[in-house]
Scaffold this motif. Structure first.
Motif, mmCIF file in Angstrom:
data_model
loop_
_atom_site.group_PDB
_atom_site.id
_atom_site.type_symbol
_atom_site.label_atom_id
_atom_site.label_comp_id
_atom_site.label_asym_id
_atom_site.label_seq_id
_atom_site.Cartn_x
_atom_site.Cartn_y
_atom_site.Cartn_z
ATOM 1 N N SER A 198 8.558 4.252 1.315
ATOM 2 C CA SER A 198 9.017 4.274 -0.069
ATOM 3 C C SER A 198 7.834 4.230 -1.037
ATOM 4 O O SER A 198 6.725 3.798 -0.685
ATOM 5 N N HIS A 199 8.084 4.652 -2.247
ATOM 6 C CA HIS A 199 7.061 4.637 -3.288
ATOM 7 C C HIS A 199 6.546 3.213 -3.509
ATOM 8 O O HIS A 199 5.345 2.985 -3.676
ATOM 9 N N GLU A 200 7.456 2.266 -3.501
ATOM 10 C CA GLU A 200 7.071 0.862 -3.710
ATOM 11 C C GLU A 200 6.141 0.370 -2.605
ATOM 12 O O GLU A 200 5.179 -0.350 -2.871
ATOM 13 N N GLU A 201 6.425 0.755 -1.361
ATOM 14 C CA GLU A 201 5.563 0.347 -0.256
ATOM 15 C C GLU A 201 4.161 0.927 -0.393
ATOM 16 O O GLU A 201 3.173 0.251 -0.108
ATOM 17 N N VAL A 202 4.084 2.165 -0.826
ATOM 18 C CA VAL A 202 2.787 2.805 -1.031
ATOM 19 C C VAL A 202 2.016 2.083 -2.132
ATOM 20 O O VAL A 202 0.817 1.803 -1.987
ATOM 21 N N GLU A 203 2.680 1.759 -3.233
ATOM 22 C CA GLU A 203 2.018 1.038 -4.321
ATOM 23 C C GLU A 203 1.496 -0.317 -3.842
ATOM 24 O O GLU A 203 0.370 -0.696 -4.163
ATOM 25 N N LYS A 204 2.299 -1.045 -3.084
ATOM 26 C CA LYS A 204 1.859 -2.348 -2.559
ATOM 27 C C LYS A 204 0.635 -2.185 -1.668
ATOM 28 O O LYS A 204 -0.316 -2.964 -1.753
ATOM 29 N N HIS A 205 0.663 -1.171 -0.812
ATOM 30 C CA HIS A 205 -0.467 -0.930 0.080
ATOM 31 C C HIS A 205 -1.743 -0.654 -0.713
ATOM 32 O O HIS A 205 -2.795 -1.236 -0.439
ATOM 33 N N THR A 224 9.958 7.900 6.529
ATOM 34 C CA THR A 224 9.081 7.976 5.365
ATOM 35 C C THR A 224 8.782 6.573 4.855
ATOM 36 O O THR A 224 9.364 5.594 5.309
#
Length: 61
Positions: free
Chosen positions: A48-55, A46
């Motif tokens: 992480s939420h942080e990675e999605v936000e950065k993307h 999966t």
């Protein structure tokens, strides 16, 4: 792990008596998609939420 038959029986017991065939098919479709997603997350991992936000910050800036 439940069998497909036991899962369908459980679903049918939870749905209202006036449910249509279409209602039942929809619920079965949703259950199948959720199970596919869980299996894919277990095999592929999966994000992480942080990675999605950065993307999305990079994409929409």
């Amino acid at each position: 792990m439940q069998t497909a038959v036991s899962e369908v029986k459980e679903l049918l017991n939870k749905l209202p008596e006036e449910s249509s065939y279409e209602d039942i098919q929809y619920h079965l479709y949703v259950i199948a998609k959720i199970q596919q997603g869980i299996a894919r997350a277990e095999t592929e991992g999966t994000v992480s939420h942080e990675e999605v936000e950065k993307h999305f910050d990079r994409v929409f800036d």
